[in-house]
Design a protein around this motif. Structure first.
Motif, short mmCIF file in Angstrom:
data_model
loop_
_atom_site.label_atom_id
_atom_site.label_comp_id
_atom_site.label_asym_id
_atom_site.label_seq_id
_atom_site.Cartn_x
_atom_site.Cartn_y
_atom_site.Cartn_z
N SER A 35 0.86 -1.17 0.00
CA SER A 35 0.00 0.00 0.00
C SER A 35 0.91 1.23 0.00
N ARG A 36 0.34 2.37 -0.28
CA ARG A 36 1.12 3.61 -0.28
C ARG A 36 1.74 3.86 1.09
N THR A 37 0.98 3.63 2.16
CA THR A 37 1.50 3.83 3.52
C THR A 37 2.61 2.85 3.83
N LYS A 40 5.78 4.02 2.09
CA LYS A 40 6.42 5.17 2.74
C LYS A 40 7.18 4.76 3.99
N VAL A 41 6.55 3.91 4.80
CA VAL A 41 7.20 3.46 6.04
C VAL A 41 8.43 2.62 5.72
N GLY A 62 4.62 7.77 7.33
CA GLY A 62 3.58 7.02 6.64
C GLY A 62 2.29 7.78 6.43
N TRP A 63 1.92 8.62 7.42
CA TRP A 63 0.61 9.28 7.38
C TRP A 63 0.69 10.81 7.33
N SER A 67 -0.65 13.97 11.38
CA SER A 67 -1.53 12.83 11.54
C SER A 67 -1.91 12.59 13.00
N VAL A 77 0.57 -2.00 9.85
CA VAL A 77 1.43 -1.77 8.69
C VAL A 77 2.74 -2.56 8.83
#
Length: 116
Positions: A35-37, A40-41, A62-63, A67, A77
């Motif tokens: 996933s996009r999150t 990123k993480v 991530g957010w 956030s 995640v």
């Protein structure tokens, strides 16, 4: 310890890398969707390979900075990243948690085949 960056790839260890352009893990030649999150993480952890990162840092990555996401979402995640990265997600060797402190990403090492 810095991760190896080659064009649009960040090495995650033996036979495994993060494809920056496609936002996937490629492990043993197989693409594993993120996933996009998750991307990123994992990218942040990969860029800081071997360095401990706090949950707060990972949530911001991530957010986003502002956030209000809770740590439980981060735990989900991390679990999902491990399912794609680790050979045995229940016994993580790459994405390791240091209880009460944070997470560290170590380079993946392929399991050695047992000799007969």
């Amino acid at each position: 310890m810095n991760s190896t960056v080659d064009n649009m790839k960040i090495s995650l260890g033996e036979d495994c890398y993060l494809d920056i352009e496609q936002e996937v893990i490629v492990k043993e030649g197989m693409e594993r969707a993120l996933s996009r999150t998750m991307f990123k993480v994992l990218r942040y952890l990969a860029e800081k390979m071997g360095e401990e990162r706090t949950p707060t840092e990972l949530i911001r990555r991530g957010w986003g900075k502002n956030s209000t996401i809770q740590k439980d979402a981060l735990y989900v995640v991390i679990k999902r990243i491990r399912e794609r990265l680790e050979d045995d997600p229940s016994k993580p060797q790459c994405l390791v948690s240091n209880y009460g402190k944070g997470y560290v990403l170590y380079p993946r090492k392929k399991k050695k085949a047992l000799s007969k």
